[in-house]
Design a protein around this motif. Structure first.
Motif, PDB file in Angstrom:
ATOM      1  N   PRO A  26       0.826  -1.206   0.000  1.00 32.28           N
ATOM      2  CA  PRO A  26       0.000   0.000   0.000  1.00 32.28           C
ATOM      3  C   PRO A  26       0.857   1.252   0.000  1.00 32.28           C
ATOM      4  CG  PRO A  26       0.062  -0.962   2.198  1.00 32.28           C
ATOM      5  CD  PRO A  26       0.774  -1.927   1.293  1.00 32.28           C
ATOM      6  N   GLY A  27       0.262   2.355  -0.409  1.00 34.22           N
ATOM      7  CA  GLY A  27       0.939   3.643  -0.336  1.00 34.22           C
ATOM      8  C   GLY A  27       1.667   4.066  -1.587  1.00 34.22           C
ATOM      9  N   ILE A  28       1.770   3.187  -2.586  1.00 35.24           N
ATOM     10  CA  ILE A  28       2.429   3.527  -3.852  1.00 35.24           C
ATOM     11  C   ILE A  28       1.637   2.903  -4.998  1.00 35.24           C
ATOM     12  CG2 ILE A  28       4.758   3.731  -2.880  1.00 35.24           C
ATOM     13  CD1 ILE A  28       5.353   0.950  -3.994  1.00 35.24           C
ATOM     14  N   VAL A  29       1.816   3.450  -6.193  1.00 31.03           N
ATOM     15  CA  VAL A  29       1.232   2.849  -7.389  1.00 31.03           C
ATOM     16  C   VAL A  29       2.216   1.826  -7.934  1.00 31.03           C
ATOM     17  CG1 VAL A  29       0.369   3.249  -9.722  1.00 31.03           C
ATOM     18  CG2 VAL A  29      -0.031   4.963  -7.935  1.00 31.03           C
ATOM     19  N   THR A  30       1.754   0.595  -8.107  1.00 34.57           N
ATOM     20  CA  THR A  30       2.590  -0.473  -8.647  1.00 34.57           C
ATOM     21  C   THR A  30       2.130  -0.798 -10.061  1.00 34.57           C
ATOM     22  OG1 THR A  30       3.004  -1.442  -6.470  1.00 34.57           O
ATOM     23  CG2 THR A  30       3.332  -2.865  -8.375  1.00 34.57           C
ATOM     24  N   GLY A  31       3.055  -0.741 -11.012  1.00 32.80           N
ATOM     25  CA  GLY A  31       2.754  -1.088 -12.389  1.00 32.80           C
ATOM     26  C   GLY A  31       2.956  -2.572 -12.617  1.00 32.80           C
TER      27      GLY A  31
END
Length: 314
Positions: A26-31
Motif C-alpha cells: 500500500p501507499g504507492i502505485v505499482t505497475g
C-alpha cells in the motif's frame, strides 16, 4: 496488501503462469507489466478469484477475494471496462452494484461526479464511447471506496485530459494508503504514474523493483556530447585511460563511455571547446522494458537498426 504465492495456472498442456510470487504494498502505485501473452490477465483473474490457480494462492488484505464478506468494499477491480449491461444507464448500472453491497445511493452520485459522467449518467451505457466506458468502469471500481484497486489498462481510450486525470487520481489514492495495482502497455504513462514495477514474461517473474532501479539496470551508460569541435574533443577524451568514444563526424555527436559528464565539461573548458549538448544516457522505461523482456516476447517482429542520432532523438 496483495500477495501472490507460487501462482501457477495451466490450461491443458499450456502453462500460462508458473510459480509466480510477488507482493503489492500500500501507499504507492505499482505497475504490472509484461509483453502480450505474458500472463498478466490470467494473474489478475486469479487474484480476484475468477480463475482458480493450478497451484499456489493469492490473498488481498490477508484473505482470498471470495472470503471477503463485501468484496466491492474491499477491492475495486476493472479487468474489462465494457462488462456492463448495455441497456442500462450509467447511473442504474452503478446503482445495481451498490444495492448488492449495501452502498448508499449518495455514493453512486459521488463516483459519477468523480469520473466526470454527470452529463451522460442517464444515457444507455451501450452507446458510450471507449473513453466513456473506461470512466464507467473506473467508477464501478471506486464505488465501494475500497482499500485496494486492481485496474487493467485504465487509460485505454481516454483523451489527454482523461489520462492526466486518472494519473493524478491513482497517485492520490495511493497517497491515502491504498494498494494500487495497474496493468498497462503504455510505458510512457507508467513512467509518470508508477513507483514500483512487477514485470513478468512467459508467466514468470522478470523483475520486482522500483522504476528507478529497473531503468538503471537497462541503461547503457555513457554520455552523449554534441560539439562543433567534435573531432578535437574526441581526441582529447580518447587520451584518457579507460575512455571510449563513438564518433559521428557528420552530426558532430559523440557517445562517450568511461567518464562522467562533469569531467567532460571540465576538459572541454580547459581546451576551450564549445559544447552544445552534454547528456548522460539513461534508458527510458520503454527501452528498459524492451531490453528486459526481449527473451520473453511471444510474437516478435523484425525492427531495422537505428543510427546513433535516431536513438537519441527517440
Amino acid at each position: 496488501m496483495i500477495e501472490a504465492v507460487g501462482l501457477t495456472k495451466r490450461y491443458g498442456p499450456k502453462t500460462a503462469v508458473q510459480d509466480l510470487s510477488f507482493s503489492v504494498r500500500p501507499g504507492i502505485v505499482t505497475g504490472f507489466l509484461g509483453p502480450n501473452g505474458a500472463g498478466k490477465s490470467t494473474t489478475m483473474r486469479m487474484l480476484l478469484g475468477l480463475d482458480n490457480p493450478s497451484a499456489g494462492h493469492a490473498t488481498i488484505n490477508g484473505r482470498r477475494y471470495a472470503e471477503h464478506p463485501a468484496p466491492l468494499r474491499e477491492v475495486g477491480a476493472m479487468l474489462e471496462a465494457r462488462a456492463i449491461h448495455t441497456g442500462r444507464s450509467a447511473f442504474n448500472h452503478l446503482l445495481a452494484l451498490a444495492a448488492t453491497h449495501g452502498i448508499p445511493r449518495s455514493r453512486v452520485d459521488e463516483v459519477i461526479d468523480l469520473v466526470g459522467l454527470r452529463q451522460v449518467a442517464k444515457k444507455r451505457a451501450g452507446g458510450f464511447s471507449l473513453g466513456m466506458g473506461q470512466r464507467l468502469g473506473i467508477a464501478s471500481a471506486l464505488l465501494g471506496d475500497p482499500a485496494t484497486l486492481i485496474l487493467d489498462e485504465p487509460v485505454n481510450g481516454l483523451d489527454p485530459e482523461g489520462i492526466l486525470w486518472i494519473r493524478n487520481l491513482l497517485k492520490s489514492l495511493a497517497a491515502e494508503g491504498r494498494t494500487v495495482l495497474v496493468s498497462s502497455h503504455l510505458m510512457s504513462e507508467m513512467a509518470l504514474t508508477a513507483e514500483h514495477l512487477i514485470v513478468i514474461g512467459r508467466g514468470q517473474l522478470i523483475a520486482d523493483t522500483s522504476v528507478a532501479d529497473f531503468t538503471e539496470r537497462a541503461s547503457r551508460g555513457g554520455v552523449l556530447v554534441r560539439s562543433r569541435d567534435s573531432v578535437r574533443l574526441a581526441e582529447v577524451l580518447g587520451e584518457l585511460p579507460g575512455v571510449s568514444v563513438t564518433e559521428d563526424p557528420e552530426t558532430q555527436v559523440l557517445l562517450v563511455d568511461g567518464v562522467d559528464s562533469e569531467r567532460i565539461g571540465e576538459l572541454a573548458d580547459q581546451h576551450r571547446l564549445v559544447l552544445s549538448e552534454l547528456t548522460p544516457q539513461k534508458a527510458s522505461l520503454e527501452e528498459a522494458f524492451m531490453e528486459m523482456t526481449k527473451d520473453a516476447v511471444e510474437y516478435d517482429a523484425v525492427v531495422a537498426p537505428r543510427t546513433l542520432v535516431e536513438e537519441h532523438a527517440a
